[in-house]
Design a protein around this motif. Structure first.
Motif, PDB file in Angstrom:
ATOM      1  N   VAL A 169       0.823  -1.218   0.000  1.00 10.52           N
ATOM      2  CA  VAL A 169       0.000   0.000   0.000  1.00 10.52           C
ATOM      3  C   VAL A 169       0.857   1.268   0.000  1.00 10.52           C
ATOM      4  O   VAL A 169       0.605   2.197  -0.772  1.00 10.52           O
ATOM      5  CB  VAL A 169      -0.954  -0.002   1.212  1.00 10.52           C
ATOM      6  CG1 VAL A 169      -1.755   1.309   1.261  1.00 10.52           C
ATOM      7  CG2 VAL A 169      -1.901  -1.202   1.149  1.00 10.52           C
ATOM      8  N   LEU A 170       1.868   1.318   0.859  1.00  8.61           N
ATOM      9  CA  LEU A 170       2.637   2.554   1.013  1.00  8.61           C
ATOM     10  C   LEU A 170       3.835   2.663   0.076  1.00  8.61           C
ATOM     11  O   LEU A 170       4.256   3.771  -0.253  1.00  8.61           O
ATOM     12  CB  LEU A 170       3.109   2.697   2.468  1.00  8.61           C
ATOM     13  CG  LEU A 170       1.992   2.784   3.524  1.00  8.61           C
ATOM     14  CD1 LEU A 170       2.592   2.926   4.912  1.00  8.61           C
ATOM     15  CD2 LEU A 170       1.033   3.936   3.224  1.00  8.61           C
TER      16      LEU A 170
ATOM     17  N   LEU B  85      -3.761  -4.262  -4.213  1.00  7.69           N
ATOM     18  CA  LEU B  85      -3.103  -3.266  -3.367  1.00  7.69           C
ATOM     19  C   LEU B  85      -2.056  -2.474  -4.152  1.00  7.69           C
ATOM     20  O   LEU B  85      -1.905  -1.262  -3.956  1.00  7.69           O
ATOM     21  CB  LEU B  85      -2.452  -3.951  -2.159  1.00  7.69           C
ATOM     22  CG  LEU B  85      -3.413  -4.612  -1.161  1.00  7.69           C
ATOM     23  CD1 LEU B  85      -2.638  -5.302  -0.053  1.00  7.69           C
ATOM     24  CD2 LEU B  85      -4.387  -3.598  -0.579  1.00  7.69           C
ATOM     25  N   LEU B  86      -1.338  -3.148  -5.051  1.00  3.01           N
ATOM     26  CA  LEU B  86      -0.345  -2.456  -5.862  1.00  3.01           C
ATOM     27  C   LEU B  86      -1.003  -1.450  -6.804  1.00  3.01           C
ATOM     28  O   LEU B  86      -0.540  -0.311  -6.948  1.00  3.01           O
ATOM     29  CB  LEU B  86       0.469  -3.471  -6.682  1.00  3.01           C
ATOM     30  CG  LEU B  86       1.461  -4.350  -5.910  1.00  3.01           C
ATOM     31  CD1 LEU B  86       2.071  -5.401  -6.839  1.00  3.01           C
ATOM     32  CD2 LEU B  86       2.559  -3.504  -5.287  1.00  3.01           C
ATOM     33  N   VAL B  87      -2.095  -1.863  -7.451  1.00  3.85           N
ATOM     34  CA  VAL B  87      -2.809  -0.954  -8.353  1.00  3.85           C
ATOM     35  C   VAL B  87      -3.350   0.245  -7.572  1.00  3.85           C
ATOM     36  O   VAL B  87      -3.278   1.396  -8.035  1.00  3.85           O
ATOM     37  CB  VAL B  87      -3.945  -1.704  -9.080  1.00  3.85           C
ATOM     38  CG1 VAL B  87      -4.838  -0.714  -9.825  1.00  3.85           C
ATOM     39  CG2 VAL B  87      -3.363  -2.730 -10.052  1.00  3.85           C
ATOM     40  N   ALA B  88      -3.896  -0.015  -6.382  1.00  5.17           N
ATOM     41  CA  ALA B  88      -4.424   1.069  -5.559  1.00  5.17           C
ATOM     42  C   ALA B  88      -3.318   2.063  -5.196  1.00  5.17           C
ATOM     43  O   ALA B  88      -3.524   3.285  -5.230  1.00  5.17           O
ATOM     44  CB  ALA B  88      -5.062   0.504  -4.296  1.00  5.17           C
ATOM     45  N   HIS B  89      -2.142   1.538  -4.856  1.00  3.24           N
ATOM     46  CA  HIS B  89      -1.019   2.422  -4.512  1.00  3.24           C
ATOM     47  C   HIS B  89      -0.678   3.352  -5.661  1.00  3.24           C
ATOM     48  O   HIS B  89      -0.583   4.581  -5.471  1.00  3.24           O
ATOM     49  CB  HIS B  89       0.220   1.593  -4.151  1.00  3.24           C
ATOM     50  CG  HIS B  89       1.480   2.421  -4.112  1.00  3.24           C
ATOM     51  ND1 HIS B  89       1.865   3.142  -3.005  1.00  3.24           N
ATOM     52  CD2 HIS B  89       2.437   2.658  -5.071  1.00  3.24           C
ATOM     53  CE1 HIS B  89       2.996   3.787  -3.270  1.00  3.24           C
ATOM     54  NE2 HIS B  89       3.363   3.505  -4.516  1.00  3.24           N
TER      55      HIS B  89
ATOM     56  N   PHE C 222       0.298   8.214  -8.618  1.00  2.00           N
ATOM     57  CA  PHE C 222       0.368   8.977  -9.868  1.00  2.00           C
ATOM     58  C   PHE C 222      -0.819   9.920 -10.016  1.00  2.00           C
ATOM     59  O   PHE C 222      -0.676  11.028 -10.542  1.00  2.00           O
ATOM     60  CB  PHE C 222       0.437   8.031 -11.064  1.00  2.00           C
ATOM     61  CG  PHE C 222       1.767   7.349 -11.216  1.00  2.00           C
ATOM     62  CD1 PHE C 222       2.918   8.085 -11.440  1.00  2.00           C
ATOM     63  CD2 PHE C 222       1.873   5.971 -11.116  1.00  2.00           C
ATOM     64  CE1 PHE C 222       4.157   7.465 -11.571  1.00  2.00           C
ATOM     65  CE2 PHE C 222       3.096   5.337 -11.241  1.00  2.00           C
ATOM     66  CZ  PHE C 222       4.247   6.076 -11.469  1.00  2.00           C
ATOM     67  N   GLY C 223      -1.991   9.478  -9.549  1.00  8.60           N
ATOM     68  CA  GLY C 223      -3.167  10.335  -9.645  1.00  8.60           C
ATOM     69  C   GLY C 223      -2.984  11.627  -8.877  1.00  8.60           C
ATOM     70  O   GLY C 223      -3.279  12.722  -9.379  1.00  8.60           O
TER      71      GLY C 223
END
Length: 356
Positions: A116-117, A211-215, A220-221
């Motif tokens: 996540v982080l 979790l990787l995609v969410a990070h 980047f967003g």
């Protein structure tokens, strides 16, 4: 050649000890460490440490939001690179169960910190790091010395002499390019994490992938929403580059330039860990900067030992190695990097000779 002689001599000593009925050399060291109480958990230390890192992360994010679309954000990126490095060290301690004795809270904390982080797969990295601990500096079994862009032994260099293009150029000049290449290590960890999601060894690919995609969606967003494209790209370059340089500067001094273990070499556990590892001397700042990994020998011998116990364990371990006549390597931070770079230049010689 000198390193190979040391490995052979100390291996023989270890065999003689075991055959004498005294038990393994490591068991005696383990007894001394246990009697000193150095394996007990240190919840107060980790509470303070993780709270400090969490507050630093929150402060960095708050500064990013307050400053807005300005070039001064590059200072924030540099500060967050240090915070990211500390998060990486926290994930490392969680993976080794230095923080919690039970598996579930260790894994949960590892997933939060790493995936996540940091945007790095906890499961992939733990599998890779466990194999490294089992066979440090083993040419065929340690993934950290597997030939990729960089070669770590003359044998690997000789096998890579047919390489062409950038790979050949980097191999020939790998000592000079080592630190510049480290700036890509953060991106490499994330890329390898996504690639590992297809691996059969990944236990929870859907969870870790989510979790990787969410990070990266948030990372980047947030950056490209708040900053103009040029500033956003510069922010990512500074943050990821310094993050990779930080991690590499922490991990490289510990084994690079130490003896490589060839296939067929037999070493007992104590010697396998001590002879391939190097401790980095320094004060409190070095301890904080390296997260305790400057006590690499003790960490490899007792991976679950909490960080604040490593300094005391170092005294016991070095004294015990002296009793057995086992070489125990210590060096300053700058000197350790100098040794690692000299090793990279020496082992890359076959690639340079092939180009003459």
């Amino acid at each position: 050649m000198a390193n190979s002689t040391v490995l052979t001599d100390t291996r023989s000593a270890g065999k003689e000890n075991r055959s004498s009925g005294k038990g393994s050399d490591f068991s005696e060291l383990s007894r001394r460490i246990s009697e000193a109480g150095l394996l007990r958990r240190r919840p107060l230390y980790y509470t303070v440490r993780f709270t400090a890192v969490g507050l630093a992360l929150a402060g960095g994010v708050a500064a990013f939001l307050v400053i807005g679309d300005a070039w001064s954000q590059l200072f924030v990126a540099a500060a967050l690179a240090v915070v990211s490095g500390q998060l990486g060290l926290a994930a490392h301690d969680l993976a080794h169960r230095q923080v919690f004795s039970r598996r579930r809270p260790s894994e949960t904390g590892g997933l939060v910190v790493a995936n996540v982080l940091l945007g790095m797969s906890y499961g992939w990295w733990m599998n890779k790091h466990t194999r490294h601990h089992a066979n440090p500096n083993h040419e065929n079994k340690d993934p950290d010395v597997a030939p990729d862009i960089i070669v770590w032994s003359r044998r690997q260099a000789r096998q890579a002499r047919q390489a062409k293009g950038p790979a050949r150029f980097i191999g020939k000049h790998q000592a000079a390019l080592f630190f510049p290449l480290l700036t890509l290590e953060g991106l490499n960890l994330s890329f390898s994490s996504f690639r590992a999601l297809r691996s059969p060894s990944m236990k929870r690919p859907v969870l870790e992938g989510t979790l990787l995609v969410a990070h990266f969606a948030v990372y980047f967003g947030g950056i490209f929403t708040l900053l103009s494209p040029g500033k956003a790209l510069a922010f990512v370059a500074v943050h990821q580059g310094l993050f990779g340089l930080y991690l590499g500067s922490v991990f490289a001094p510990n084994h690079k330039g130490m003896p490589m273990v060839e296939e067929g070499t037999e070493l007992d556990f104590l010697r396998r860990q001590v002879l391939t590892s190097r401790n980095v001397d320094g004060g409190a700042l070095t301890d904080v900067f390296m997260g305790g990994l400057n006590y690499q020998i003790e960490h490899h011998l007792f991976p679950s030992m909490p960080t604040p116990a490593l300094a005391e364990a170092q005294v016991i371990t070095e004294r015990y190695c002296a009793e057995l006549g086992i070489p125990y390597c210590r060096s300053g931070l700058v000197a350790s990097h100098r040794t690692a770079l000299r090793h990279l230049r020496e082992v890359g010689a076959p690639l340079r000779e092939a180009g003459q």
